[in-house]
Design an enzyme around this catalytic site. Structure first.
Site, PDB file in Angstrom:
ATOM      1  N   LYS A  44       0.841  -1.190   0.000  1.00 44.22           N
ATOM      2  CA  LYS A  44       0.000   0.000   0.000  1.00 44.22           C
ATOM      3  C   LYS A  44       0.881   1.247   0.000  1.00 44.22           C
ATOM      4  O   LYS A  44       2.087   1.185   0.258  1.00 44.22           O
ATOM      5  CB  LYS A  44      -0.900   0.001   1.239  1.00 44.22           C
ATOM      6  CG  LYS A  44      -0.139   0.017   2.567  1.00 44.22           C
ATOM      7  CD  LYS A  44      -1.079  -0.079   3.750  1.00 44.22           C
ATOM      8  CE  LYS A  44      -0.312  -0.083   5.066  1.00 44.22           C
ATOM      9  NZ  LYS A  44      -1.205  -0.152   6.241  1.00 44.22           N
ATOM     10  N   TYR A 270      13.740  28.504  12.200  1.00 41.63           N
ATOM     11  CA  TYR A 270      12.496  29.043  12.753  1.00 41.63           C
ATOM     12  C   TYR A 270      12.443  28.876  14.271  1.00 41.63           C
ATOM     13  O   TYR A 270      12.835  27.845  14.821  1.00 41.63           O
ATOM     14  CB  TYR A 270      11.289  28.348  12.119  1.00 41.63           C
ATOM     15  CG  TYR A 270      11.072  28.688  10.667  1.00 41.63           C
ATOM     16  CD1 TYR A 270      10.872  30.003  10.255  1.00 41.63           C
ATOM     17  CD2 TYR A 270      11.065  27.689   9.702  1.00 41.63           C
ATOM     18  CE1 TYR A 270      10.661  30.318   8.919  1.00 41.63           C
ATOM     19  CE2 TYR A 270      10.850  27.983   8.356  1.00 41.63           C
ATOM     20  CZ  TYR A 270      10.659  29.309   7.985  1.00 41.63           C
ATOM     21  OH  TYR A 270      10.457  29.616   6.665  1.00 41.63           O
TER      22      TYR A 270
END
Length: 334
Positions: A44, A270
């Site tokens: 998957k 950041y």
């Protein structure tokens, strides 16, 4: 045998994602050697990002006998790639195109009365007898039929068999705590699965395929193996239980595009979540969370540079990651 693809469509910065199918093959052989049950290669999500068709072919060539996917679309893609043999799809909405799946010979998981009814309607409309795996919730409260619904679902499925609309090929469940083998919820899950099988047999069903174990349980608990083990993360070299050394099958490489020297106390990135503890060299990589690096890995994760582990310095940005090279002198582009 390695499959190499750009990590981003433009490939301007030279980042490369390499998939080692030799590692996928070795992992498949390991799981086959650890069980007397058959092995389903779960491919998957594009084979956990390793290429569903390539991973499927490799696993089948190394002992796997089934393929597993979530959606019908993933199963159809395997068929279009020329992959025959049993394929199971187990996560579909009630209004999915079950007729298309049946025409392609894809087995379907059935977790509810509504799903069963929809699959039976599709089988009658298409003239294709459906192959289904009744899915029992054994303790995750996620997918699968609730225990209270299970006896009626089994009786209804048996009625579908009697009418020639479907065959109950399998019975399946999924353990929620298999990555912690000693957790008591695993024993409860095994017991619930055993009771579910007894209920199915009492309703007249004789499922030849019974599968409960995924990667972690396949490695740690033979009692869960039954007739089939579903292996997804394990093919990619990931052992959620942390008990077995597997072969990592994917490597992301990127050039260092800039290097700078900073003094102790210099903040990086950041929120200035990382500060240099000493004078150090910082390297800038042109990859980030847009390329699949989890932003949550900011800080604790490390990246190999010339065989040495280098800590990520600060927050991973969308397309940039800073690493602490420490005393290493790296020239940009290498």
């Amino acid at each position: 045998m390695a499959r190499v693809a750009a990590s981003r469509s433009d490939c301007a910065q030279g980042a490369v994602l390499a998939v080692d199918l030799h590692a996928v093959a070795a992992n498949a052989r390991l799981f086959v050697s650890r069980t007397s049950a058959e092995v389903m290669a779960v491919v998957k999500a594009d084979g956990f990002g390793h290429g569903s068709a390539d991973a499927a072919r490799t696993a089948l060539a190394n002992g796997a006998t089934w393929l597993g996917v979530t959606s019908i679309a993933e199963g159809l893609a395997l068929r279009e790639a020329g992959l025959a043999g049993p394929v199971l799809s187990w996560l579909n909405p009630v209004d999915a195109d079950f007729g298309c799946a049946l025409a392609a010979g894809i087995d379907l998981a059935v977790p509810s009365f509504r799903h069963l009814s929809a699959v039976m309607r599709a089988a009658m409309a298409s003239g294709c007898r459906a192959r289904v795996h009744l899915h029992l919730d054994v303790g995750m409260a996620r997918d699968g039929a609730e225990p209270a619904e299970w006896p009626g679902l089994c009786r209804a499925a048996f009625g579908g068999e009697q009418r020639g609309v479907l065959t109950v090929v399998g019975l399946m469940g999924h353990l929620g705590c298999a990555d912690t083998p000693a957790d008591p919820c695993n024993q409860a899950g095994r017991a619930r699965f055993a009771r579910g099988l007894e209920t199915a047999r009492a309703a007249g069903l004789r499922p030849a395929v019974r599968h409960l174990a995924a990667t972690a349980a396949a490695l740690t608990d033979p009692r869960t193996h039954h007739t089939l083990c579903r292996i997804g993360a394990g093919l990619a070299g990931i052992d959620p239980s942390g008990t077995t050394r597997l072969h990592p099958a994917l490597t992301l490489t990127a050039p260092v595009v800039a290097v700078r020297r900073v003094r102790a106390g210099s903040p990086v990135g950041y929120r200035h979540s990382w500060t240099a503890r000493a004078d150090t060299n910082l390297g800038l990589l042109p990859v980030g969370y847009a390329d699949g690096l989890p932003r949550a890995a900011s800080g604790p994760a490390e990246i190999m540079v010339r065989g040495q582990r280098c800590q990520i310095a600060g927050v991973i940005s969308m397309d940039q990651t800073v690493i602490d090279l420490r005393s290493q002198h790296v020239h940009p582009g290498r």
